[in-house]
Design a protein around this motif. Structure first.
Motif, PDB file in Angstrom:
ATOM      1  N   SER A 221       4.052   1.152   2.512  1.00 63.48           N
ATOM      2  CA  SER A 221       4.455   1.604   1.172  1.00 63.48           C
ATOM      3  C   SER A 221       3.396   2.543   0.611  1.00 63.48           C
ATOM      4  O   SER A 221       2.264   2.127   0.340  1.00 63.48           O
ATOM      5  CB  SER A 221       4.633   0.405   0.234  1.00 63.48           C
ATOM      6  OG  SER A 221       5.663  -0.438   0.690  1.00 63.48           O
ATOM      7  N   ASN A 222       3.765   3.815   0.446  1.00 62.99           N
ATOM      8  CA  ASN A 222       2.815   4.785  -0.099  1.00 62.99           C
ATOM      9  C   ASN A 222       2.971   4.886  -1.609  1.00 62.99           C
ATOM     10  O   ASN A 222       3.883   4.335  -2.208  1.00 62.99           O
ATOM     11  CB  ASN A 222       2.994   6.154   0.568  1.00 62.99           C
ATOM     12  CG  ASN A 222       4.371   6.741   0.307  1.00 62.99           C
ATOM     13  OD1 ASN A 222       5.248   6.081  -0.240  1.00 62.99           O
ATOM     14  ND2 ASN A 222       4.569   7.984   0.710  1.00 62.99           N
ATOM     15  N   LYS A 223       2.040   5.601  -2.218  1.00 58.63           N
ATOM     16  CA  LYS A 223       2.047   5.726  -3.674  1.00 58.63           C
ATOM     17  C   LYS A 223       3.293   6.448  -4.174  1.00 58.63           C
ATOM     18  O   LYS A 223       3.765   6.206  -5.286  1.00 58.63           O
ATOM     19  CB  LYS A 223       0.795   6.483  -4.137  1.00 58.63           C
ATOM     20  CG  LYS A 223      -0.515   5.760  -3.847  1.00 58.63           C
ATOM     21  CD  LYS A 223      -0.611   4.454  -4.605  1.00 58.63           C
ATOM     22  CE  LYS A 223      -1.946   3.777  -4.358  1.00 58.63           C
ATOM     23  NZ  LYS A 223      -2.055   2.464  -5.047  1.00 58.63           N
ATOM     24  N   GLY A 224       3.851   7.337  -3.356  1.00 63.54           N
ATOM     25  CA  GLY A 224       5.039   8.075  -3.771  1.00 63.54           C
ATOM     26  C   GLY A 224       6.325   7.285  -3.655  1.00 63.54           C
ATOM     27  O   GLY A 224       7.368   7.726  -4.133  1.00 63.54           O
ATOM     28  N   GLY A 225       6.261   6.123  -2.996  1.00 63.06           N
ATOM     29  CA  GLY A 225       7.444   5.283  -2.867  1.00 63.06           C
ATOM     30  C   GLY A 225       8.472   5.792  -1.880  1.00 63.06           C
ATOM     31  O   GLY A 225       9.642   5.398  -1.938  1.00 63.06           O
ATOM     32  N   THR A 229       9.093   0.314  -2.340  1.00 62.52           N
ATOM     33  CA  THR A 229       7.952  -0.296  -2.996  1.00 62.52           C
ATOM     34  C   THR A 229       7.821  -1.729  -2.524  1.00 62.52           C
ATOM     35  O   THR A 229       8.704  -2.264  -1.845  1.00 62.52           O
ATOM     36  CB  THR A 229       8.140  -0.272  -4.524  1.00 62.52           C
ATOM     37  OG1 THR A 229       9.371  -0.942  -4.848  1.00 62.52           O
ATOM     38  CG2 THR A 229       8.191   1.154  -5.040  1.00 62.52           C
ATOM     39  N   LYS A 230       6.719  -2.353  -2.871  1.00 58.77           N
ATOM     40  CA  LYS A 230       6.513  -3.732  -2.451  1.00 58.77           C
ATOM     41  C   LYS A 230       7.611  -4.623  -3.028  1.00 58.77           C
ATOM     42  O   LYS A 230       7.798  -4.674  -4.232  1.00 58.77           O
ATOM     43  CB  LYS A 230       5.140  -4.218  -2.909  1.00 58.77           C
ATOM     44  CG  LYS A 230       3.990  -3.564  -2.141  1.00 58.77           C
ATOM     45  CD  LYS A 230       2.658  -4.153  -2.545  1.00 58.77           C
ATOM     46  CE  LYS A 230       1.541  -3.537  -1.712  1.00 58.77           C
ATOM     47  NZ  LYS A 230       0.214  -4.091  -2.081  1.00 58.77           N
ATOM     48  N   GLU A 282      -9.162   4.402  -6.604  1.00 61.71           N
ATOM     49  CA  GLU A 282      -7.708   4.598  -6.583  1.00 61.71           C
ATOM     50  C   GLU A 282      -7.359   6.044  -6.242  1.00 61.71           C
ATOM     51  O   GLU A 282      -6.512   6.310  -5.385  1.00 61.71           O
ATOM     52  CB  GLU A 282      -7.103   4.226  -7.931  1.00 61.71           C
ATOM     53  CG  GLU A 282      -5.576   4.368  -7.946  1.00 61.71           C
ATOM     54  CD  GLU A 282      -4.963   3.947  -9.266  1.00 61.71           C
ATOM     55  OE1 GLU A 282      -3.721   3.990  -9.371  1.00 61.71           O
ATOM     56  OE2 GLU A 282      -5.718   3.577 -10.187  1.00 61.71           O
ATOM     57  N   ILE A 286      -5.431   7.521  -2.828  1.00 63.66           N
ATOM     58  CA  ILE A 286      -4.231   8.371  -2.850  1.00 63.66           C
ATOM     59  C   ILE A 286      -4.474   9.657  -2.075  1.00 63.66           C
ATOM     60  O   ILE A 286      -3.617  10.114  -1.316  1.00 63.66           O
ATOM     61  CB  ILE A 286      -3.833   8.684  -4.303  1.00 63.66           C
ATOM     62  CG1 ILE A 286      -3.381   7.408  -5.016  1.00 63.66           C
ATOM     63  CG2 ILE A 286      -2.735   9.736  -4.350  1.00 63.66           C
ATOM     64  CD1 ILE A 286      -3.094   7.585  -6.492  1.00 63.66           C
ATOM     65  N   GLU A 289      -4.506   8.795   1.671  1.00 64.58           N
ATOM     66  CA  GLU A 289      -3.483   7.856   2.123  1.00 64.58           C
ATOM     67  C   GLU A 289      -2.691   8.374   3.319  1.00 64.58           C
ATOM     68  O   GLU A 289      -2.515   7.672   4.317  1.00 64.58           O
ATOM     69  CB  GLU A 289      -2.547   7.536   0.968  1.00 64.58           C
ATOM     70  CG  GLU A 289      -1.503   6.492   1.302  1.00 64.58           C
ATOM     71  CD  GLU A 289      -0.593   6.227   0.112  1.00 64.58           C
ATOM     72  OE1 GLU A 289      -0.635   5.105  -0.416  1.00 64.58           O
ATOM     73  OE2 GLU A 289       0.157   7.154  -0.288  1.00 64.58           O
TER      74      GLU A 289
END
Length: 346
Positions: A221-225, A229-230, A282, A286, A289
């Motif tokens: 699951s990356n930050k961009g979705g 998502t989780k 954070e 990103i 990532e």
């Protein structure tokens, strides 16, 4: 560029398979029209749909081009036009839209070959999506497209292939693994880290001999979705994973998913670079990532190649790739090709 017209190479096997009445009958044309509109009735698109539905590859051919009447003469403008319209290739072998002879009368010799309908009041066949057959039976003209069977509907997912549903069915899994088709009760000793087993139908597994072929996929699951998502995974992703799981099960291989990246993700040199640029953890995560997730694939591959399970072959497949030809033992055929060639890497 008009799809499959204007010059096309078609493999006989592909056409006989994709256009077989039984396979055409499985295409939900009613659902497609609701989704895409009238363009579905264009032969350029409908042929493409039929071929793609059976897993055949369709791609542009540089020798099939489009004729344009408003081509600029100026060199700079022409270069811009070529970039905007890649189908403009005057040097191509085939050009679509040459209609200079439209409207001309047929030579008498050819005109004699034409025959009329035996029906004194022939039906109007100029309508779109209105002529349908079931076997040799022709439905009245005009007719709507036949209603597809429930499991062939445009928006259907086969219950037997669908990945484990969203939260509520696989709550026993960690949040990040929910929505994936992981076998909750299967925890073989050879699994690495937090990886989940999808299926293992290798012939020798019960004898403890190991070996066989393993399909490995990272679903991070990356930050961009992009991959969900989780706790939630997109339907398209679950359909792909379900398809791959069914393929692997059918051909007696094994399949694992990695949903949790190896920690720590950030390397010392990445942290050092971020510190120089005054970026917090954070922001640093990103920024790095994508690269770290790509390296995770190589790490996963090496870990299973060195597994005491002694897999004969390990294939790493991107999360958005699907094994669509269930009638082909794709991984087995790839392994056989390596054996014949005396090679280790494909």
């Amino acid at each position: 560029h008009f799809g499959l017209t204007g010059g096309t190479y078609l493999r006989t096997e592909a056409i006989l398979d994709a256009f077989h009445p039984d396979n055409i009958a499985r295409i939900d044309f009613q659902g497609l029209v609701r989704k895409e509109g009238e363009k579905v009735w264009s032969s350029d698109l409908s042929m493409h749909l039929a071929l793609s539905a059976r897993g055949w590859v369709v791609y542009p051919w540089k020798e099939a081009a489009q004729k344009f009447d408003d081509v600029p003469k100026d060199g700079e403008a022409l270069a811009k036009f070529r970039k905007e319209y890649p189908a403009y290739r005057p040097e191509a072998a085939f050009q679509h839209a040459h209609k200079e002879r439209y409207g001309e009368k047929l030579p008498e010799e050819e005109n004699k070959l034409l025959v009329g309908f035996h029906d004194p009041t022939p039906p109007d066949v100029t309508c779109h999506g209105c002529v349908w057959y079931t076997g040799d039976f022709r439905w009245p003209i005009p007719s709507e497209a036949p209603i597809a069977k429930p499991m062939d509907k445009f928006d259907a997912v086969k219950p037997g292939l669908v990945a484990v549903a969203q939260a509520g069915v696989n709550d026993e899994l960690p949040v990040g693994a929910r929505g994936l088709n992981i076998d909750v009760g299967a925890k073989p000793a050879w699994l690495k880290k937090e990886d989940g087993l999808v299926v293992d139908t290798r012939w020798n597994q019960e004898l403890g001999k190991g070996g066989g072929i393993l399909l490995a996929q990272t679903i991070l699951s990356n930050k961009g979705g992009d991959w969900g998502t989780k706790g939630y995974r997109s339907r398209w992703l679950r359909a792909i994973l379900a398809t791959n799981g069914a393929h692997i099960k059918h051909h007696n291989h094994a399949m694992v998913l990695r949903w949790q990246p190896t920690q720590p993700q950030l390397t010392p040199w990445q942290l050092e670079n971020c510190a120089k640029e005054n970026k917090d953890a954070e922001a640093c995560g990103i920024e790095n990532e994508r690269e770290n997730f790509n390296w995770e694939k190589h790490l996963m591959l090496s870990e299973y190649l060195e597994s005491p399970e002694r897999f004969s072959y390990v294939m790493l497949l991107d999360a958005d790739a699907a094994l669509v030809r269930t009638d082909h033992n794709t991984l087995g055929e790839m392994a056989a090709a390596l054996e014949v060639a005396g090679k280790d890497l494909l």
